[in-house]
Design a protein around this motif. Structure first.
Motif, PDB file in Angstrom:
ATOM      1  N   PRO A 140      10.934  -1.006   2.107  1.00  0.00           N
ATOM      2  CA  PRO A 140      10.195  -0.431   0.977  1.00  0.00           C
ATOM      3  C   PRO A 140      10.060   1.083   1.089  1.00  0.00           C
ATOM      4  O   PRO A 140      10.081   1.655   2.185  1.00  0.00           O
ATOM      5  CB  PRO A 140       8.821  -1.113   1.078  1.00  0.00           C
ATOM      6  CG  PRO A 140       9.061  -2.369   1.840  1.00  0.00           C
ATOM      7  CD  PRO A 140      10.155  -2.046   2.804  1.00  0.00           C
ATOM      8  N   ASP A 209      -2.063  -7.528  -2.148  1.00  0.00           N
ATOM      9  CA  ASP A 209      -1.376  -7.035  -3.335  1.00  0.00           C
ATOM     10  C   ASP A 209      -0.152  -7.903  -3.656  1.00  0.00           C
ATOM     11  O   ASP A 209       0.735  -8.055  -2.812  1.00  0.00           O
ATOM     12  CB  ASP A 209      -0.942  -5.580  -3.067  1.00  0.00           C
ATOM     13  CG  ASP A 209      -0.231  -4.940  -4.237  1.00  0.00           C
ATOM     14  OD1 ASP A 209      -0.077  -5.597  -5.286  1.00  0.00           O
ATOM     15  OD2 ASP A 209       0.184  -3.779  -4.095  1.00  0.00           O
ATOM     16  N   PRO A 210      -0.071  -8.484  -4.865  1.00  0.00           N
ATOM     17  CA  PRO A 210       1.119  -9.279  -5.235  1.00  0.00           C
ATOM     18  C   PRO A 210       2.414  -8.481  -5.143  1.00  0.00           C
ATOM     19  O   PRO A 210       3.457  -9.039  -4.778  1.00  0.00           O
ATOM     20  CB  PRO A 210       0.829  -9.704  -6.679  1.00  0.00           C
ATOM     21  CG  PRO A 210      -0.657  -9.653  -6.806  1.00  0.00           C
ATOM     22  CD  PRO A 210      -1.095  -8.515  -5.927  1.00  0.00           C
ATOM     23  N   ASP A 211       2.370  -7.186  -5.459  1.00  0.00           N
ATOM     24  CA  ASP A 211       3.581  -6.365  -5.349  1.00  0.00           C
ATOM     25  C   ASP A 211       4.010  -6.232  -3.887  1.00  0.00           C
ATOM     26  O   ASP A 211       5.205  -6.152  -3.580  1.00  0.00           O
ATOM     27  CB  ASP A 211       3.352  -4.978  -5.952  1.00  0.00           C
ATOM     28  CG  ASP A 211       3.222  -5.022  -7.466  1.00  0.00           C
ATOM     29  OD1 ASP A 211       3.728  -5.992  -8.072  1.00  0.00           O
ATOM     30  OD2 ASP A 211       2.624  -4.102  -8.040  1.00  0.00           O
ATOM     31  N   ALA A 212       3.031  -6.197  -2.967  1.00  0.00           N
ATOM     32  CA  ALA A 212       3.356  -6.135  -1.543  1.00  0.00           C
ATOM     33  C   ALA A 212       4.064  -7.408  -1.102  1.00  0.00           C
ATOM     34  O   ALA A 212       4.962  -7.369  -0.254  1.00  0.00           O
ATOM     35  CB  ALA A 212       2.096  -5.911  -0.716  1.00  0.00           C
ATOM     36  N   THR A 214       6.094  -9.169  -2.961  1.00  0.00           N
ATOM     37  CA  THR A 214       7.479  -9.033  -3.424  1.00  0.00           C
ATOM     38  C   THR A 214       8.262  -8.125  -2.486  1.00  0.00           C
ATOM     39  O   THR A 214       9.389  -8.443  -2.087  1.00  0.00           O
ATOM     40  CB  THR A 214       7.506  -8.465  -4.854  1.00  0.00           C
ATOM     41  OG1 THR A 214       6.819  -9.369  -5.727  1.00  0.00           O
ATOM     42  CG2 THR A 214       8.938  -8.300  -5.349  1.00  0.00           C
ATOM     43  N   ARG A 215       7.664  -6.990  -2.106  1.00  0.00           N
ATOM     44  CA  ARG A 215       8.365  -6.060  -1.198  1.00  0.00           C
ATOM     45  C   ARG A 215       8.611  -6.705   0.166  1.00  0.00           C
ATOM     46  O   ARG A 215       9.699  -6.571   0.744  1.00  0.00           O
ATOM     47  CB  ARG A 215       7.552  -4.775  -1.048  1.00  0.00           C
ATOM     48  CG  ARG A 215       7.542  -3.907  -2.292  1.00  0.00           C
ATOM     49  CD  ARG A 215       6.933  -2.544  -2.023  1.00  0.00           C
ATOM     50  NE  ARG A 215       5.504  -2.612  -1.777  1.00  0.00           N
ATOM     51  CZ  ARG A 215       4.569  -2.495  -2.720  1.00  0.00           C
ATOM     52  NH1 ARG A 215       4.938  -2.313  -3.996  1.00  0.00           N
ATOM     53  NH2 ARG A 215       3.290  -2.545  -2.418  1.00  0.00           N
ATOM     54  N   SER A 228      11.157  -1.484  -3.604  1.00  0.00           N
ATOM     55  CA  SER A 228      10.750  -0.218  -4.214  1.00  0.00           C
ATOM     56  C   SER A 228       9.324   0.115  -3.786  1.00  0.00           C
ATOM     57  O   SER A 228       8.661  -0.686  -3.164  1.00  0.00           O
ATOM     58  CB  SER A 228      10.849  -0.315  -5.722  1.00  0.00           C
ATOM     59  OG  SER A 228      10.009  -1.331  -6.231  1.00  0.00           O
TER      60      SER A 228
END
Length: 228
Positions: A140, A209-212, A214-215, A228
């Protein structure tokens, strides 16, 4: 009988081939040797700790394998500062086995199959499993940490300035905390279960964090796409 006598006498068995792979196997090709190295890639261990974490190995065989690895310069042992007895650890030469063993671990996940009832699985093996799964092309662009709690054992991945470190400790600043059991963890790593399926079936718990997520999943090769 002849082979057994040679082993009892401590005679070193060789392939007798002038080849890098054969020379490697002369040192680490015997049964249990790579698994001993696996344990020491996770961290220094005392003799009794190795005996506990290698279910099925006999005490005499473990002593013999440790002796040979020490003679070959792969490991060393020294007193522990806390007075709990000497520990075995990899030498710099032995650390050179990390990438080859991680490659073998990645390959092995494709042929591991499902668990048999008698199969052993230990949570600390998750540390090496995570390291084996990391995709260096998916690091990331943000600095953050992911904490894993596998059957009570904590470790975390930290992303800092485009670099990855893995530590056998937790962190209060984790962007994502994942808790599960060792078998579910291996199932996810082998691709038999996705992280999202494990969450849906309550085999895995997430905080953060949901985005974390995914990463982290992309970093471990569990999702397609670019981090990203």
């Amino acid at each position: 009988m002849g082979n057994e006598s040679a082993v009892r006498a401590g005679e070193r068995r060789r392939y007798g081939q002038y080849c890098g792979l054969a020379a490697c196997l002369d040192v680490i090709g015997e049964r249990w040797t790579l698994l001993i190295v696996r344990e020491l890639l996770i961290g220094p261990q005392r003799y009794n700790e190795l005996l506990h974490d290698l279910p099925g190995i006999g005490t005499n065989l473990l002593a013999e394998r440790l002796r040979r690895l020490t003679q070959q310069g792969v490991i060393r042992h020294h007193p522990r500062s806390n007075g709990k007895g000497p520990v075995y650890e990899l030498t710099e030469f032995g650390e050179g086995l990390r990438e080859p063993i991680l490659g073998l671990a990645r390959w092995g996940l494709n042929v591991a199959g499902s668990f048999d009832a008698e199969d052993e699985v230990r949570p600390q093996w998750g540390v090496l499993a995570v390291e084996a799964l990391i995709r260096k092309d998916q690091i990331p662009e943000v600095d953050e940490s992911y904490e894993f709690l596998v059957d009570g054992h904590v470790f975390h991945i930290a992303v800092r300035d485009g670099r990855i470190s893995i530590n056998r400790e937790g962190t209060e600043e984790a962007a994502l905390r994942i808790s599960t059991d060792a078998r579910t963890f291996v199932d996810i790593g082998a691709g038999r279960v996705s992280p999202f399926e494990a969450v849906a079936t309550r085999r895995l718990n997430l905080e953060g964090d949901p985005d974390a997520l995914t990463r982290c999943s992309r970093l471990l090769g569990l999702l397609p796409g670019r981090a990203s």
